[in-house]
Design an enzyme around this catalytic site. Sequence first.
Site, PDB file in Angstrom:
ATOM      1  N   GLY A 188      29.932  48.076  58.067  1.00 38.40           N
ATOM      2  CA  GLY A 188      31.207  48.153  57.867  1.00 38.40           C
ATOM      3  C   GLY A 188      31.376  47.277  56.583  1.00 38.40           C
ATOM      4  N   HIS A 453      52.412  29.853  30.134  1.00 37.30           N
ATOM      5  CA  HIS A 453      51.211  29.761  29.750  1.00 37.30           C
ATOM      6  C   HIS A 453      50.856  28.466  29.761  1.00 37.30           C
ATOM      7  CE1 HIS A 453      47.709  30.368  27.197  1.00 37.30           C
ATOM      8  NE2 HIS A 453      48.065  29.303  26.544  1.00 37.30           N
TER       9      HIS A 453
END
Length: 474
Positions: A188, A453
Amino acid sequence: MSTNEYDLVVLGGGTGGYVAAIRASQLGMKVAVVEKDKLGGTCLHRGCIPSKALLRSAEVYHTVTQGPEFGVEVSNISINFLKMMERKQKIVDQLHQGVQYLMKKGNITVFQGDGRVLGSSIFSPQAGAVSVMRMDGDSEILVPKNLLIATGSRPRKLTGLEVDGISVITSDEALQLESLPKSILVVGGGVIGIEWASLLNDLGVDVQIVEFADRILPLEDAEISKEMTQLLKKRKIQIHTGAKVLPETFSKESETVTIQVDKNGGLITLQAEKILVAVGRSANVENIGLENTEVRVEKNVIQVNEHFQTEESHIYAIGDVIGGLQLAHVASHEGILAVEHMAGLAPHPIDYTMVPKVTYSRPEIASVGWTEEEAKHKGFSIKTGLFPFKAIGKALIFGEHDGFVKLVVDEKTDNLLGVHMIGPHVSDLIAEGALAKVLDATPWEIAQTIHPHPSLAEIIGEAALAVERIAIHS
């Protein structure tokens, strides 16, 4: 046998059930929860929490092995698997105590035992009373004005491949391992399979994946699936797609199991120490008395309307037992809305395209809304923006810069249709994408959001600019 009356009885004390009970208590209802095992259910004890605790341990181990790249010299690194398992259990136990506290705080009565829904009887003129066989052998009859079925799900088995808990296991047994296997075959390639494959690979286990579909993570955007395939193969994980396991060929010799796989019409033989079956989950609709009611079950899931009512309007059902998105946060939200509907608050129905989904592998995968393929299939003319983590300073600082963020946008209206991420900490970053989806944001609006940032979140603004091909750092 005693009889007790309640405004609401919740059958199942998992994440969806106990959250619904808390909300009902807040709304002034007299509430009882029936749970045959432990409050918190699969998510807390056999799913979300313990598996992510182990994934975090694997992540830490991987990070430590990369120490020299950060200028940190390390030596004699080893895995103490039992310590990892102890830490996992400590976290589970702490959260379990927290849920028990919340039940007491909300004056919610908890019955531990097997609950079964009764039809109309001397106890109640309508179906929905619950018979509880308690662990001590005593029984109770709970008569509610409303009943909420939240019995969850269990790992789906493969017919012909017997789960013995030793050579063939599911995620339930994997969480109880006492030692790491040398090799494992994961059957799976969906969310559960990929998480376990990533986790075990990071801990030094030789991993193979067999997926019936033509790609792993078939419900994710194709570009996400392709990227993850490449990254897993780079980590020496073998991936077999378009492959069907043939249970009748299973054999075991000493500490090795062998099984054949039909891969695109050709047979291949695979060997490993263990097989992990991760082919989805089955709803727990059996042996809870639904046959005593008018509740409709189709394809093994309970049928409900947008307010989670069954054919019997005072009986509701939520979570894995109704199919759909089998996610803990979905079950919780469904439970809250079901209870608010009982209380006459007219809550807004769930738009499932607004639900964020996460695969907690390395790197993580997260998405909300439609994939590019789905949007095209629905008739949209679309445009996309894609931006890589390798151009984000914080990702380079982290030392984890694989992956990207992709936005799918309606070309005519500029409305956001989907957000797809693969990379570091995207399980956290997707919350911004989910909020943008709820607010029907456009790429321009997302780009106007000033992101700090350096931060990983900058990638979302850059991906929004990339939709119009004006990304700054590319």
